[in-house]
Design an enzyme around this catalytic site. Structure first.
Site, PDB file in Angstrom:
ATOM      1  N   SER A 161       0.782  -1.144   0.012  1.00  0.00           N
ATOM      2  CA  SER A 161      -0.047   0.187   0.000  1.00  0.00           C
ATOM      3  C   SER A 161       0.752   1.205  -0.053  1.00  0.00           C
ATOM      4  O   SER A 161       1.759   1.448   0.814  1.00  0.00           O
ATOM      5  CB  SER A 161      -0.957   0.099   1.252  1.00  0.00           C
ATOM      6  OG  SER A 161      -1.851   0.936   1.366  1.00  0.00           O
ATOM      7  N   LYS A 172      -3.115   2.482  -2.221  1.00  0.00           N
ATOM      8  CA  LYS A 172      -2.827   3.498  -1.276  1.00  0.00           C
ATOM      9  C   LYS A 172      -3.917   3.233  -0.225  1.00  0.00           C
ATOM     10  O   LYS A 172      -5.070   3.659  -0.588  1.00  0.00           O
ATOM     11  CB  LYS A 172      -2.392   4.559  -2.107  1.00  0.00           C
ATOM     12  CG  LYS A 172      -2.366   6.012  -1.095  1.00  0.00           C
ATOM     13  CD  LYS A 172      -0.870   6.274  -0.981  1.00  0.00           C
ATOM     14  CE  LYS A 172      -0.993   7.230   0.277  1.00  0.00           C
ATOM     15  NZ  LYS A 172       0.137   6.989   0.983  1.00  0.00           N
ATOM     16  N   ASN A 208       9.638   8.775   4.208  1.00  0.00           N
ATOM     17  CA  ASN A 208       8.562   9.100   3.711  1.00  0.00           C
ATOM     18  C   ASN A 208       7.647   9.543   4.645  1.00  0.00           C
ATOM     19  O   ASN A 208       7.645   9.125   5.773  1.00  0.00           O
ATOM     20  CB  ASN A 208       7.768   8.420   2.797  1.00  0.00           C
ATOM     21  CG  ASN A 208       6.622   7.490   3.312  1.00  0.00           C
ATOM     22  OD1 ASN A 208       5.626   7.932   3.767  1.00  0.00           O
ATOM     23  ND2 ASN A 208       6.948   6.292   3.644  1.00  0.00           N
ATOM     24  N   ASN A 245      -5.624  -0.301   7.622  1.00  0.00           N
ATOM     25  CA  ASN A 245      -4.305   0.139   7.855  1.00  0.00           C
ATOM     26  C   ASN A 245      -4.416   0.963   9.189  1.00  0.00           C
ATOM     27  O   ASN A 245      -4.851   2.053   9.286  1.00  0.00           O
ATOM     28  CB  ASN A 245      -3.782   1.213   6.882  1.00  0.00           C
ATOM     29  CG  ASN A 245      -2.513   1.981   7.369  1.00  0.00           C
ATOM     30  OD1 ASN A 245      -1.830   1.548   8.406  1.00  0.00           O
ATOM     31  ND2 ASN A 245      -2.315   3.008   6.577  1.00  0.00           N
ATOM     32  N   CYS A 301      -1.997   4.357  11.885  1.00  0.00           N
ATOM     33  CA  CYS A 301      -2.239   5.749  11.637  1.00  0.00           C
ATOM     34  C   CYS A 301      -2.605   6.306  12.786  1.00  0.00           C
ATOM     35  O   CYS A 301      -3.379   5.475  13.497  1.00  0.00           O
ATOM     36  CB  CYS A 301      -2.877   6.014  10.232  1.00  0.00           C
ATOM     37  SG  CYS A 301      -4.586   5.083  10.170  1.00  0.00           S
ATOM     38  N   GLY A 334       8.270  -5.674   3.749  1.00  0.00           N
ATOM     39  CA  GLY A 334       9.373  -4.679   4.430  1.00  0.00           C
ATOM     40  C   GLY A 334      10.599  -4.963   3.742  1.00  0.00           C
ATOM     41  O   GLY A 334      11.370  -5.995   3.937  1.00  0.00           O
ATOM     42  N   THR A 341       8.916  -0.098  -1.307  1.00  0.00           N
ATOM     43  CA  THR A 341       9.576   0.721  -2.005  1.00  0.00           C
ATOM     44  C   THR A 341      10.614   0.440  -3.173  1.00  0.00           C
ATOM     45  O   THR A 341      11.019   1.347  -3.906  1.00  0.00           O
ATOM     46  CB  THR A 341      10.771   1.167  -0.523  1.00  0.00           C
ATOM     47  OG1 THR A 341       9.700   1.568   0.533  1.00  0.00           O
ATOM     48  CG2 THR A 341      11.704   1.841  -0.823  1.00  0.00           C
TER      49      THR A 341
HETATM   50  C1  LIG Z   1       6.048   6.285  -0.168  1.00  0.00           C
HETATM   51  C2  LIG Z   1       5.288   5.197   0.815  1.00  0.00           C
HETATM   52  C3  LIG Z   1       3.832   5.381   1.170  1.00  0.00           C
HETATM   53  C4  LIG Z   1       3.135   4.482   1.976  1.00  0.00           C
HETATM   54  N1  LIG Z   1       1.801   4.391   2.125  1.00  0.00           N
HETATM   55  C5  LIG Z   1       1.341   3.647   2.949  1.00  0.00           C
HETATM   56  C6  LIG Z   1      -0.162   3.755   3.187  1.00  0.00           C
HETATM   57  O1  LIG Z   1      -0.813   4.584   2.593  1.00  0.00           O
HETATM   58  N2  LIG Z   1      -0.684   2.600   3.581  1.00  0.00           N
HETATM   59  C7  LIG Z   1       0.117   1.620   4.347  1.00  0.00           C
HETATM   60  O2  LIG Z   1      -0.531   0.688   4.765  1.00  0.00           O
HETATM   61  N3  LIG Z   1       1.156   1.670   4.059  1.00  0.00           N
HETATM   62  C8  LIG Z   1       1.934   2.446   3.447  1.00  0.00           C
HETATM   63  N4  LIG Z   1       3.412   2.516   3.230  1.00  0.00           N
HETATM   64  C9  LIG Z   1       4.073   1.349   3.733  1.00  0.00           C
HETATM   65  C10 LIG Z   1       4.181   0.080   2.868  1.00  0.00           C
HETATM   66  O3  LIG Z   1       3.013  -0.554   2.556  1.00  0.00           O
HETATM   67  C11 LIG Z   1       4.920  -0.813   3.546  1.00  0.00           C
HETATM   68  O4  LIG Z   1       4.367  -1.309   4.562  1.00  0.00           O
HETATM   69  C12 LIG Z   1       6.468  -0.311   3.953  1.00  0.00           C
HETATM   70  O5  LIG Z   1       7.136   0.445   3.232  1.00  0.00           O
HETATM   71  C13 LIG Z   1       7.559  -1.595   4.037  1.00  0.00           C
HETATM   72  O6  LIG Z   1       7.603  -2.164   2.993  1.00  0.00           O
HETATM   73  P1  LIG Z   1       8.784  -1.742   1.909  1.00  0.00           P
HETATM   74  O7  LIG Z   1      10.178  -1.835   2.683  1.00  0.00           O
HETATM   75  O8  LIG Z   1       8.844  -2.931   0.749  1.00  0.00           O
HETATM   76  O9  LIG Z   1       8.506  -0.588   1.300  1.00  0.00           O
HETATM   77  C14 LIG Z   1       4.035   3.326   2.409  1.00  0.00           C
HETATM   78  C15 LIG Z   1       5.471   3.334   2.222  1.00  0.00           C
HETATM   79  C16 LIG Z   1       5.960   4.230   1.275  1.00  0.00           C
HETATM   80  C17 LIG Z   1       7.442   4.229   1.202  1.00  0.00           C
END
Ligand SMILES: Cc1cc2nc3c(=O)[nH]c(=O)nc-3n(C[C@H](O)[C@H](O)[C@H](O)COP(=O)(O)O)c2cc1C
Ligand SMILES: Cc1cc2nc3c(=O)[nH]c(=O)nc-3n(C[C@H](O)[C@H](O)[C@H](O)COP(=O)(O)OP(=O)(O)OC[C@H]3O[C@@H](n4cnc5c(N)ncnc54)[C@H](O)[C@@H]3O)c2cc1C
Ligand SMILES: Cc1cc2nc3c(=O)[nH]c(=O)nc-3n(C[C@H](O)[C@H](O)[C@H](O)COP(=O)(O)OP(=O)(O)OC[C@H]3O[C@@H](n4cnc5c(N)ncnc54)[C@H](O)[C@@H]3O)c2cc1C
Ligand SMILES: Cc1cc2nc3c(=O)[nH]c(=O)nc-3n(C[C@H](O)[C@H](O)[C@H](O)COP(=O)(O)O)c2cc1C
Ligand code: FES
Ligand code: FES
Lengths: 307, 310, 310, 307
Positions: free
Chosen positions: C21, C45, C69, C127, C130, C246, C269
């Site tokens: 997301s 998202k 972020n 989610n 938050c 992650g 990411t």
């Molecule tokens: C730019 C950005 C925006 C994110 N927005 C959300 C979000 O809207 N809702 C959510 O549950 N997680 C959000 N996340 C978290 C990711 O879904 C994920 O849980 C977290 O980044 C770890 O995974 P990754 O290392 O593969 O990014 C966001 C992450 C990033 C980097």
């Protein structure tokens, strides 16, 4: 070039080396680099720790390599290593080119112990484990020892230094597991006979852990001392992190988890508890409980393990 | 040449840079790479009451911009440490910060007694980021009350003039609550952060790589978490000295912690990458301050909160 | 060709790989790089009740092997999302997992009602990482009770056959406690982990870089923390489906999560580094399983705990 | 070479490019690389996003660069960019050598809008901001537009394309802040007069934000449209992350935080709320509260900010 004014004299240096050449030899690569000061201090069995991946590397840890040759020089000595492409760090190293800089820490570790008398010695190397054997042979011959070499590998392309060995040693035996060169089998098939025939007092060995264990046992049985250079995963290489330990029985009979980077990598074969590498054997100094390998911390029970 | 001298909970240091506990042993090995007396302080590996063999190997895994370790506090025990390791630092005139770790509150007290009676110790770092055998192996610093119990118990045994720092883990819902608890319990400051709990699985065997299954994540990868922790605690407790640690690689990284509110900083994992790093960080911190036209490290402290210097 | 089909809390997916997301918007942009219908699922998202402008820029900082972020959940609000974004995915036959975020329990309920009444939704991701405006802005998922309150409230509104996952934050003392709480409250599974709270300070101004001061740390840097979280929760609740996320960059990374106990995985990411990554991870996961001679992804699940396959 | 069978047609590609050449031009570097398919789709104002640091890089995010030139070819087209060494990623790029591979995503972003009529246009570039202006000039001239160029920089070595400009445009004006070449001062010193004299209907601009803001204001005052290519920090470059937003007023009068990577980087200058870049201005769609910049989340009050 060397860091640290006011640093304790002797010991290891950290220097910015420069790649002189990188050449394939069989399945390995032979890297020559300048490393002023390191070459001058090197003794057979020492290793160097190289940083990998460049300035913005995600790879934080240095990689350890036995020193193959070290040449002192007024223009800054050179150090040579022989390495296998293994994972991401050594893959990066395969792309090094002359003039690239490389950060070198060394010489590290305890060198091979040399016999006081001019005895017969057998030097056993598995794969790139032959690398440290040539400078050792030189020192031994300088002391009047006779030198016999036993070189093993999985196949011909993984033998290192077979040709050079014939110049460096009085006798050379070769084994490959697939029979592509020399005796088909392992070094320990040949070793008992070799010790006996050459009357070797000391066996020096470098190679994979199972080979070292077997060599050490054979040496024991045949009344020879063994000096084994081990290869344990190392985070720092300089003695500060405690990641590189293995169980070793001391002069006092006590088993301790000792650092292979500073108290090794060379150990007396009969002192290492080969069967227990990867565990904390019962009776080890400071062992909290018996059979620690079976009592791996369980993430179910507590939030974190102690660092 | 900026003024790097640092007043840390009553001790005066030539500069705010130290080694991190467990990343410099007892200083001697790093003496090959720099003069340990020039560094702000040498924090020694957390020492326990008795010799300890630690965890089985493998004890480390390299991870992206970091590493996991599960050493399990291997060490010679306090007797051997005081007799053999500490004197090397003391004789040279280095400033040893002795880190202690116990499995029970009593052990912490006993260790404190032994350490404070040894000449030459500059400060005590109480590593409460380790499992409490009396409380289901839960880490002391994971619970503000347990954390406070340790600090309260050792407090009476620490003499005037010898600062005592609590080493905190980031693996908590609110590190501010833990910091407040140790501050109230009498700690002179807090060192933060210890490693984050992590793990890695072998791509070939699909089993945990570390002998200890889980381990502590450290290195530049965790720096943003450490900076955040320091920032939060400085915001909540502006008078409470914080020693910042976690992924510091350069002088600019060190300055980031100072700006977040740290009075001093420690270099840990990066030593494994660059054994000369601690003194390099001192030099780089100096030039960063010069570049920004900031006269002293003290002036930069807490800048990120909108205080002096901004 | 290993069998990658995945049964996730009752939904059948062609493979266990999804987008995370916030890292794939609503799928459309990634359609330039791969066929979104081939991926296990597209997690959209997190959407809120009303349009939301998010936080001021800068909203990101690159960090070692990761990034921070602070987007602040910018989005068009549920009405616009359902009218304009979701249909693109549904029409193509992709499997949308809709992520919702609320500031109050009621908002979560309202969002759930709207989403479950939209055709084509494959699953709901709640989610709860938050801030809860009704509880001093504390993050719901930081407190097992608050986390459970949200899940309990939305549970009755989620129809049979539509799985509901709770998205958990790692910034807690015990993620197992939070997972247990949401499992007990009726979640069909948990997605873990969300980002770690971090921050970075500008080396020139010495002020926080992010407009939001603190931000979420993600990327390969945090992978060991995520694997540990999945491993712990799978150990404690072996029947509770976990979606691992992650720092996944490669198929081998994905397999690490599966071995730790994850039923499915998400790529976040790393998409910014390689927009083709999600489908590349599918292919690489396949070849990793082949290399190890494991017939299906299901066989690899939980391997690290010493189960089947070992 | 391109990834993603079954991917939506049109739009951007991800391809493995190869460095053709890297040459210094003043303070900048001019990089030519193959990028099959990207060249063919490029329109003036588009950019590419390059991954940096190689396989084991700690730098996760791509770097964005305006496309300077794109050449279609049967052997796989080439794309050229002009870049300044700025931080660690561009430093790595300065060490690229011919034959090195580089992962390219592009073409990205909305291009410059072209006038329907053959009007007079002024193209303003600050520093490397001139890069996209040459392909734009070509397109404009092809439509019968007259093209005037105004090139600004801090000093002569930071001017890009001054020579090329004399071939590409009917008139060229140069400003440097230190007076090392052309008029001493800024582009906006010269721009009002230039718009009037040339009767320009459209001003195209690329360069630092303050320059864009000033150019947009001058254009407004002098009755010209402006098309400004902005430079916001971007994590993804493809529209999925929401990091690259700035406040823009839509056709409907509503202020929105819009993504500069997909809805830009080119915006109508009169639509961007230049003064409010870096904030959420009052009245923005979805703004929770007034003056969000002043209500930065306080780490004291809550554990984390919403992601
Ligand atoms: C730019 C950005 C925006 C994110 N927005 C959300 C979000 O809207 N809702 C959510 O549950 N997680 C959000 N996340 C978290 C990711 O879904 C994920 O849980 C977290 O980044 C770890 O995974 P990754 O290392 O593969 O990014 C966001 C992450 C990033 C980097
Ligand atoms: C004292 C000593 C001498 C050595 N001499 C040689 C030599 O002469 N020639 C040679 O080819 N190799 C030698 N090795 C092994 C060499 O260090 C590893 O092959 C190398 O570290 C692998 O790095 P990588 O990045 O390619 O692999 P990765 O698997 O990506 O490495 C990840 C991490 O694990 C460590 N690691 C992985 N494999 C080993 C290993 N076998 N031993 C120690 N650490 C490991 C790495 O150092 C790194 O920290 C020696 C190791 C030691 C300890
Ligand atoms: C649409 C667009 C077009 C651009 N065109 C050009 C060009 O033609 N020539 C040129 O030299 N530069 C151009 N830039 C700026 C270029 O992207 C940055 O200089 C570059 O990203 C800096 O990377 P670094 O690793 O050297 O710096 P670092 O500071 O190490 O970068 C850290 C992070 O911040 C981001 N970042 C830093 N500075 C900028 C910046 N000014 N703009 C956007 N992101 C930034 C980086 O992408 C990276 O993610 C453009 C930027 C955008 C958004
Ligand atoms: C190998 C290793 C051993 C450690 N041992 C200890 C220790 O004994 N006591 C302690 O308080 N912290 C210990 N730590 C944690 C560090 O002191 C430091 O808090 C943490 O690693 C974060 O800093 P860094 O990223 O600079 O390493 C250890 C860390 C590592 C990597
Ligand atoms: S590798 Fe660090 S102590 Fe041996
Ligand atoms: S950079 Fe990701 S949306 Fe624009």
């Amino acid at each position: 070039m060397t860091s640290g004014t006011g640093a304790v004299q002797g010991g290891a240096l950290q220097v910015k080396g420069e790649v002189v050449s990188l050449k394939p030899v069989g399945d390995y690569l032979h890297l020559t680099m300048t490393a002023p000061g390191v070459a001058e201090r090197m003794r057979p069995g020492n290793f160097v720790a190289l940083s990998v991946g460049g300035e913005q590397s995600a790879m934080l840890l240095r990689r350890a390599f036995s020193i193959y040759r070290a040449q002192a020089s007024t223009r800054g000595g050179t150090v040579e290593i022989v390495f296998a492409e293994h994972g991401k760090g050594t893959r990066w190293m395969t792309r090094l080119a002359p003039k690239d800089t490389i950060d070198v820490v060394g010489p590290l570790g305890r060198p091979f112990a040399l016999p006081k008398q001019p005895v017969a010695c057998t030097l056993v190397g598995g794969g790139y484990g032959m690398a440290p054997m040539f400078s050792l042979a030189e020192r031994l011959r300088a002391r009047g020892c006779s030198v016999h070499m036993l070189i093993g590998a999985a196949s011909e392309s993984r033998l290192f230094g077979a040709l050079e060995a014939s110049r460096a040693a009085s006798s050379v035996r070769i084994t490959t597991e697939d029979g592509s060169m020399g005796h088909r089998g392992r070094v320990t098939d040949v070793l008992p006979d070799l010790i006996d025939k050459t009357g070797s007092d000391v066996v020096y060995a470098c190679g994979p852990m199972p080979m070292l264990q077997a060599v050490s046992a054979v040496a024991d049985e045949h009344g020879a001392h063994s000096q084994c250079a081990v290869e344990e995963t190392m985070a720092c290489g300089v003695g500060v992190c405690m990641t590189c330990v293995l169980p070793v029985r001391g002069d006092d009979g006590v088993i301790r988890m000792v650092r292979s980077c500073v108290e090794g990598p060379v150990f007396r074969g009969d002192r290492v508890l080969w069967d227990d590498v990867g565990t904390i054997p019962d009776g080890t100094l400071g062992a909290a409980n018996r059979g620690a390998r079976n009592e791996r911390s369980d993430a179910r029970d507590h939030g974190r393990s102690a660092p | 040449m900026a003024d790097l001298t640092t007043e840390l909970a009553g001790v005066r240091l030539p500069n705010p840079v130290m080694t991190a506990s467990g990343c410099a042993a007892a200083g001697q090995e790093l003496g090959q790479f720099f003069d340990v007396t020039e560094l702000g302080a040498i924090v020694t590996k957390s020492i326990m009451r008795f010799p300890r063999s630690g965890r089985p190997t493998p004890r480390m895994v390299e991870t992206p911009s970091g590493m996991l370790n599960s050493i399990g506090l291997q060490g010679p025990g306090i007797d051997s440490f005081l007799a053999r390791d500490l004197p090397w630092l003391v004789q040279r005139g280095a400033r040893p910060f002795v880190s202690i770790a116990g499995s029970t509150v009593d052990e912490f007290v006993e260790l404190t007694r032994r350490v404070v009676n040894s000449p030459g110790v500059s400060a005590l770092e109480v590593n409460i980021s380790c499992p409490n055998v009396e409380n289901r192996g839960l880490v002391f610093a994971c619970d503000p009350m347990q954390a406070a119990r340790v600090i309260e118990a050792v407090r009476p045994h620490v003499p005037e003039g010898l600062p005592m720092f609590a080493k905190l883990t980031p693996d908590v819902t609110s590190i501010v609550d833990v910091a407040r608890a140790v501050a109230d319990a009498g700690a002179d400051g807090a060192t933060m952060i210890n490693t984050l709990l992590g793990m890695a699985i072998d791509p070939d065997t699909l089993r945990p790589i570390l002998g200890g299954v889980t381990g502590g994540l450290s290195g530049p990868a965790i720096r943003p978490v450490a900076v955040r922790a320091v920032y939060q605690v400085h915001a909540a407790l502006p008078e409470f000295p914080v020693i910042g640690v976690g992924g510091i690689r350069t002088g600019a990284d060190a300055l980031e912690f100072v700006a977040a509110g740290a009075t001093a900083v420690q270099v840990g994992t990066v030593i494994f990458n660059d054994p000369s790093a601690p003194m390099r960080v001192v030099r780089e911190l100096d030039s960063e301050l010069d570049r920004l036209g900031i006269a002293s490290v003290e002036k930069a402290r807490g800048c990120a909160h909108g205080g002096v210097g901004q």
